[in-house]
Design a protein around this motif. Structure first.
Motif, PDB file in Angstrom:
ATOM      1  N   LEU A 247       1.774 -24.012  21.999  1.00  0.00           N
ATOM      2  CA  LEU A 247       0.804 -24.308  20.937  1.00  0.00           C
ATOM      3  C   LEU A 247       1.344 -23.948  19.565  1.00  0.00           C
ATOM      4  CD1 LEU A 247      -2.458 -23.067  22.715  1.00  0.00           C
ATOM      5  CD2 LEU A 247      -1.781 -25.438  22.301  1.00  0.00           C
ATOM      6  N   VAL A 248       2.002 -22.778  19.478  1.00  0.00           N
ATOM      7  CA  VAL A 248       2.540 -22.334  18.183  1.00  0.00           C
ATOM      8  C   VAL A 248       3.646 -23.271  17.707  1.00  0.00           C
ATOM      9  CG1 VAL A 248       3.862 -20.511  17.034  1.00  0.00           C
ATOM     10  CG2 VAL A 248       1.908 -19.915  18.463  1.00  0.00           C
ATOM     11  N   VAL A 249       4.580 -23.607  18.597  1.00  0.00           N
ATOM     12  CA  VAL A 249       5.694 -24.463  18.207  1.00  0.00           C
ATOM     13  C   VAL A 249       5.205 -25.873  17.903  1.00  0.00           C
ATOM     14  CG1 VAL A 249       7.928 -25.414  18.901  1.00  0.00           C
ATOM     15  CG2 VAL A 249       7.302 -23.086  19.576  1.00  0.00           C
ATOM     16  N   ALA A 250       4.234 -26.377  18.671  1.00  0.00           N
ATOM     17  CA  ALA A 250       3.686 -27.708  18.390  1.00  0.00           C
ATOM     18  C   ALA A 250       3.046 -27.746  17.017  1.00  0.00           C
ATOM     19  CB  ALA A 250       2.671 -28.089  19.472  1.00  0.00           C
ATOM     20  N   TYR A 251       2.371 -26.661  16.640  1.00  0.00           N
ATOM     21  CA  TYR A 251       1.763 -26.606  15.301  1.00  0.00           C
ATOM     22  C   TYR A 251       2.839 -26.541  14.217  1.00  0.00           C
ATOM     23  CZ  TYR A 251      -0.971 -24.989  11.321  1.00  0.00           C
ATOM     24  OH  TYR A 251      -1.555 -24.883  10.076  1.00  0.00           O
ATOM     25  N   LYS A 252       3.877 -25.730  14.440  1.00  0.00           N
ATOM     26  CA  LYS A 252       4.960 -25.637  13.464  1.00  0.00           C
ATOM     27  C   LYS A 252       5.640 -26.991  13.251  1.00  0.00           C
ATOM     28  CE  LYS A 252       6.304 -20.776  14.238  1.00  0.00           C
ATOM     29  NZ  LYS A 252       7.401 -19.900  14.757  1.00  0.00           N
ATOM     30  N   ASN A 253       5.758 -27.758  14.337  1.00  0.00           N
ATOM     31  CA  ASN A 253       6.469 -29.040  14.285  1.00  0.00           C
ATOM     32  C   ASN A 253       5.538 -30.233  14.075  1.00  0.00           C
ATOM     33  OD1 ASN A 253       8.714 -27.500  14.868  1.00  0.00           O
ATOM     34  ND2 ASN A 253       8.932 -28.194  16.980  1.00  0.00           N
ATOM     35  N   GLU A 272      15.136 -31.693  36.118  1.00  0.00           N
ATOM     36  CA  GLU A 272      14.987 -33.110  36.427  1.00  0.00           C
ATOM     37  C   GLU A 272      13.992 -33.779  35.500  1.00  0.00           C
ATOM     38  OE1 GLU A 272      14.113 -33.923  40.455  1.00  0.00           O
ATOM     39  OE2 GLU A 272      15.993 -33.139  41.233  1.00  0.00           O
ATOM     40  N   ILE A 273      13.142 -33.006  34.860  1.00  0.00           N
ATOM     41  CA  ILE A 273      12.173 -33.556  33.917  1.00  0.00           C
ATOM     42  C   ILE A 273      12.750 -33.399  32.514  1.00  0.00           C
ATOM     43  CG2 ILE A 273       9.825 -33.420  33.024  1.00  0.00           C
ATOM     44  CD1 ILE A 273       8.939 -32.347  35.672  1.00  0.00           C
ATOM     45  N   THR A 274      13.211 -34.500  31.935  1.00  0.00           N
ATOM     46  CA  THR A 274      13.908 -34.445  30.643  1.00  0.00           C
ATOM     47  C   THR A 274      13.086 -34.993  29.496  1.00  0.00           C
ATOM     48  OG1 THR A 274      14.942 -36.594  31.076  1.00  0.00           O
ATOM     49  CG2 THR A 274      16.151 -34.622  31.774  1.00  0.00           C
ATOM     50  N   VAL A 275      11.995 -35.716  29.826  1.00  0.00           N
ATOM     51  CA  VAL A 275      11.169 -36.338  28.789  1.00  0.00           C
ATOM     52  C   VAL A 275       9.714 -35.998  29.064  1.00  0.00           C
ATOM     53  CG1 VAL A 275      10.520 -38.491  27.667  1.00  0.00           C
ATOM     54  CG2 VAL A 275      12.817 -38.231  28.609  1.00  0.00           C
ATOM     55  N   PRO A 276       8.963 -35.556  28.068  1.00  0.00           N
ATOM     56  CA  PRO A 276       7.543 -35.248  28.282  1.00  0.00           C
ATOM     57  C   PRO A 276       6.733 -36.520  28.484  1.00  0.00           C
ATOM     58  CG  PRO A 276       8.087 -35.021  25.959  1.00  0.00           C
ATOM     59  CD  PRO A 276       9.382 -35.253  26.680  1.00  0.00           C
ATOM     60  N   SER A 277       5.603 -36.381  29.142  1.00  0.00           N
ATOM     61  CA  SER A 277       4.722 -37.527  29.383  1.00  0.00           C
ATOM     62  C   SER A 277       4.028 -37.935  28.079  1.00  0.00           C
ATOM     63  CB  SER A 277       3.684 -37.174  30.443  1.00  0.00           C
ATOM     64  OG  SER A 277       2.859 -36.109  29.987  1.00  0.00           O
ATOM     65  N   GLU A 278       3.421 -39.113  28.104  1.00  0.00           N
ATOM     66  CA  GLU A 278       2.776 -39.643  26.898  1.00  0.00           C
ATOM     67  C   GLU A 278       1.376 -39.070  26.683  1.00  0.00           C
ATOM     68  OE1 GLU A 278       4.054 -41.840  24.485  1.00  0.00           O
ATOM     69  OE2 GLU A 278       5.866 -41.174  25.495  1.00  0.00           O
ATOM     70  N   LYS A 279       0.764 -38.525  27.723  1.00  0.00           N
ATOM     71  CA  LYS A 279      -0.572 -37.966  27.566  1.00  0.00           C
ATOM     72  C   LYS A 279      -0.522 -36.678  26.740  1.00  0.00           C
ATOM     73  CE  LYS A 279      -2.643 -39.972  31.714  1.00  0.00           C
ATOM     74  NZ  LYS A 279      -3.405 -39.721  32.958  1.00  0.00           N
ATOM     75  N   LEU A 280      -1.577 -36.476  25.924  1.00  0.00           N
ATOM     76  CA  LEU A 280      -1.631 -35.314  25.022  1.00  0.00           C
ATOM     77  C   LEU A 280      -0.316 -35.213  24.235  1.00  0.00           C
ATOM     78  CD1 LEU A 280      -3.249 -32.735  27.492  1.00  0.00           C
ATOM     79  CD2 LEU A 280      -4.404 -34.060  25.723  1.00  0.00           C
ATOM     80  N   LYS A 281       0.046 -36.316  23.637  1.00  0.00           N
ATOM     81  CA  LYS A 281       1.378 -36.466  23.043  1.00  0.00           C
ATOM     82  C   LYS A 281       1.653 -35.467  21.919  1.00  0.00           C
ATOM     83  CE  LYS A 281       4.531 -40.096  21.454  1.00  0.00           C
ATOM     84  NZ  LYS A 281       4.656 -41.540  21.128  1.00  0.00           N
ATOM     85  N   PHE A 282       0.607 -34.988  21.265  1.00  0.00           N
ATOM     86  CA  PHE A 282       0.813 -34.054  20.154  1.00  0.00           C
ATOM     87  C   PHE A 282       1.515 -32.775  20.611  1.00  0.00           C
ATOM     88  CE2 PHE A 282      -3.197 -32.876  22.027  1.00  0.00           C
ATOM     89  CZ  PHE A 282      -3.233 -31.489  21.955  1.00  0.00           C
ATOM     90  N   LEU A 283       1.357 -32.417  21.904  1.00  0.00           N
ATOM     91  CA  LEU A 283       2.024 -31.229  22.415  1.00  0.00           C
ATOM     92  C   LEU A 283       3.529 -31.439  22.591  1.00  0.00           C
ATOM     93  CD1 LEU A 283      -0.545 -30.029  25.120  1.00  0.00           C
ATOM     94  CD2 LEU A 283      -0.125 -29.011  22.876  1.00  0.00           C
ATOM     95  N   VAL A 314       5.648 -27.548  28.361  1.00  0.00           N
ATOM     96  CA  VAL A 314       4.682 -28.474  27.765  1.00  0.00           C
ATOM     97  C   VAL A 314       3.873 -29.150  28.861  1.00  0.00           C
ATOM     98  CG1 VAL A 314       4.432 -30.631  26.470  1.00  0.00           C
ATOM     99  CG2 VAL A 314       6.010 -28.864  25.661  1.00  0.00           C
ATOM    100  N   GLU A 315       4.531 -29.585  29.924  1.00  0.00           N
ATOM    101  CA  GLU A 315       3.835 -30.266  31.015  1.00  0.00           C
ATOM    102  C   GLU A 315       2.919 -29.320  31.786  1.00  0.00           C
ATOM    103  OE1 GLU A 315       3.794 -33.599  31.472  1.00  0.00           O
ATOM    104  OE2 GLU A 315       4.916 -33.516  29.586  1.00  0.00           O
TER     105      GLU A 315
END
Length: 568
Positions: A247-253, A272-283, A314-315
């Motif tokens: 949450l802190v880093v998402a706010y900073k960025n 194996e998970i290199t890309v975050p999902s599209e849901k709740l993308k702001f995170l 994040v996930e």
């Protein structure tokens, strides 16, 4: 289907542990849970009568005290899950919880042994009763506190700890494990509501609560005696700290643009998970790499997790936030199940003699809910599903979300039945001239109360098992205890809201000197109206669940999507 990973973030398993676990370890874990349920289920209904008779409390006071106690008992699993997943591990947490529960029941037993621990008996001739002193209340609160803390250690961790022992976790094995686990727990609860309640009725509080203390001691021993057999996964770094970091880093960025390439996200080493999902993308902005040289070490780990998080963290937070709408639908159904006082009082007002004179204890009537759960699980696992699979020619599996919906629907039916039966009971009491007699027994068989409890039992079997499996499937194993504790958090909110609703109805319906819907005298009260109100709320909740379920989409196909890295 993606393969499961042996190594998970923050959890390491050495070669010796791989030779442990399996089905041989499950009976001891399930025995701990089942034995713990015996005194737990016996205490709640018996406390209604114990507090009224020994502490001289009114129905409203008893209802509020029990609901607040149960609320704390169901908030405590959040703390237990946090300490289990972040610091102590599930084995230690369950063990300490068992010891604490034993201490709580032992202290409660002492209140029946030491005369000075409770107020003196009422003087019925003078119509006076002395209230409990501060010291007497403190002893009672200490007993309930230790019992609640113990529940906080056992409830969120026991089922995931059993799942830790299983190496093969396909859908059918998990569904069967959850079903038999819950059936064993329900069987323990049934014994508490029958055998222990019968002992309490026949031999008194001292003997009955003494039996509860012995059973809780046996539950503790049963768990510890199999210690060499268990797979004991180590706790990960604090999940809540990881969530705060995201949450802190998402706010900073927040003002940073999303990277055009997948390589712009920090996913840790060998993940194996290199890309975050599209849901709740702001995170997703929490795992954006701004300057690789300053933020990522040579080992591939973040130099400062408060500057950049991992895709997996994040996930994890997304998984928690995503289930909240469906989680909230369990609160209203739990409110229906948190009506501990009325079923006991309703049962005490009817003829409970069956089978040639045997009298069912009033506090034992709700056992039919848990007996139904046990019977239904056996029928579902051994008859219904195999028969359906044979007819269809392939394995039949009812989805988790559909099972939860069926449970919520059946709870509406059960509440409606309760209202109808109570209306008939009250009408008969008035016809027999018992309106002003709060302790009179109406010429109505206890058999009339069974349909509402049986339907509620089937509803519990569908919804409760569904919620447990849903949380286990949707969360990674590092969050299993947290996911499991969400069910108990819903119960905690339910008890608080139940107490608030009860007080609002009591205050609102007693205006103008009229008897309250929830008055002490059941014959003057209108508990039928109160249960119609609960049925209406549950119907609205069912519609809300349908909306949430459709918005959520399908459940995860695998329980854990692998990762083998760890952010130290």
């Amino acid at each position: 289907m993606a393969s499961e990973k042996i190594m998970e973030k923050g959890i390491r398993q050495d070669s010796s542990e791989r030779r442990k676990g399996g089905f041989i370890a499950l009976p001891f874990i399930i025995a701990n849970e089942a034995l713990e349920k015996v005194p737990s289920y016996a205490l709640v209904p018996s406390m209604t009568l114990y507090l009224k008779s020994n502490y001289h409390l009114t129905i409203a006071a008893v209802h509020n005290l029990i609901n607040h106690w149960q609320a704390f008992s169901n908030f405590a699993p959040i703390l237990g899950a946090f300490f289990a997943d972040s610091f102590m591990g599930r084995f230690v947490t369950i063990g300490l919880g068992s010891i604490s529960s034993f201490l709580g029941v032992a202290i409660l037993w002492l209140t029946t042994v030491i005369p000075q621990a409770t107020p003196p008996p009422c003087d019925h001739l003078a119509q006076s009763c002395k209230s409990a002193t501060a010291g007497q209340v403190a002893i009672l609160v200490a007993a309930l506190f230790f019992k609640s803390i113990g529940a906080g250690g056992i409830r969120p961790c026991s089922m995931p700890f059993g799942a830790d022992q299983l190496s093969n976790k396909n859908e059918k094995i998990l569904e069967s494990y959850f079903s038999w686990y819950y059936a064993a727990a329900s069987l323990g609860g049934s014994l508490g509501l029958t055998s222990v309640i019968y002992i309490l009725q026949m031999y008194g509080w001292m003997v009955g609560y003494g039996v509860c203390a012995i059973l809780m001691f046996l539950a503790t021993v049963a768990f510890y005696i199999a210690s060499p057999l268990y797979v004991k996964r180590k706790a990960s770094t604090s999940l809540f700290t990881g969530f705060a970091q995201v949450l802190v880093v998402a706010y900073k960025n927040r003002n940073l643009p999303f990277p055009s390439k997948d390589s712009g996200y920090h996913h840790g080493k060998d993940s194996e998970i290199t890309v975050p999902s599209e849901k709740l993308k702001f995170l997703n902005k929490a795992c954006i790499i701004r300057n690789a040289e300053q933020e990522i070490g040579s080992d591939g780990l973040a130099l400062d997790p408060w500057r950049v998080s991992t895709v997996w963290k994040v996930e994890e937070l997304k998984a928690l936030l995503k289930v909240i709408p469906i989680w909230s639908t369990g609160i209203v159904m739990a409110i229906a199940g948190s009506q501990h006082s009325f079923p006991v009082l309703q049962a005490s007002s009817v003829n409970r003699h069956v089978l040639g004179g045997f009298e069912i204890p009033a506090a034992s009537v709700t056992v039919f809910v848990y007996c139904t759960v046990v019977v239904w699980v056996v029928l579902y696992e051994r008859v219904i599903i195999p028969l359906a699979s044979k007819i269809k020619g392939e394995q039949v599996y009812i989805s988790v979300q559909l099972r939860m919906g069926i449970g919520l629907f059946l709870s509406v039916i059960a509440l409606g039945l309760t209202a109808i039966v109570e209306s008939a009971r009250r009408r008969k009491a008035i016809q027999e001239g018992l309106l002003k007699n709060p302790i009179a027994v109406v010429n109505m068989s206890v058999i009339w109360l069974l349909p509402q409890h049986i339907v509620m039992g089937v509803a519990e079997a569908f919804s409760t098992l569904g919620y447990f499996e849903f949380y286990h499937r949707e969360f990674p194993k590092t969050m299993s205890s947290i996911g499991n504790s969400l069910f108990f958090l819903a119960l905690a909110f339910a008890h608080i809201l139940s107490s608030a609703l009860f007080n609002i109805v009591n205050k609102t319906t007693s205006r103008g000197g009229k008897p309250s819907w929830v008055a002490d005298n059941l014959n003057e009260a209108r508990f039928d109206n109160y249960y119609w109100l609960l049925a209406g709320l549950s119907l609205v909740n069912l519609l809300y669940y349908i909306i949430c379920s459709r918005s959520y989409g399908s459940t995860a196909e695998v329980i854990d999507e692998g990762y083998e890295s760890e952010e130290e």
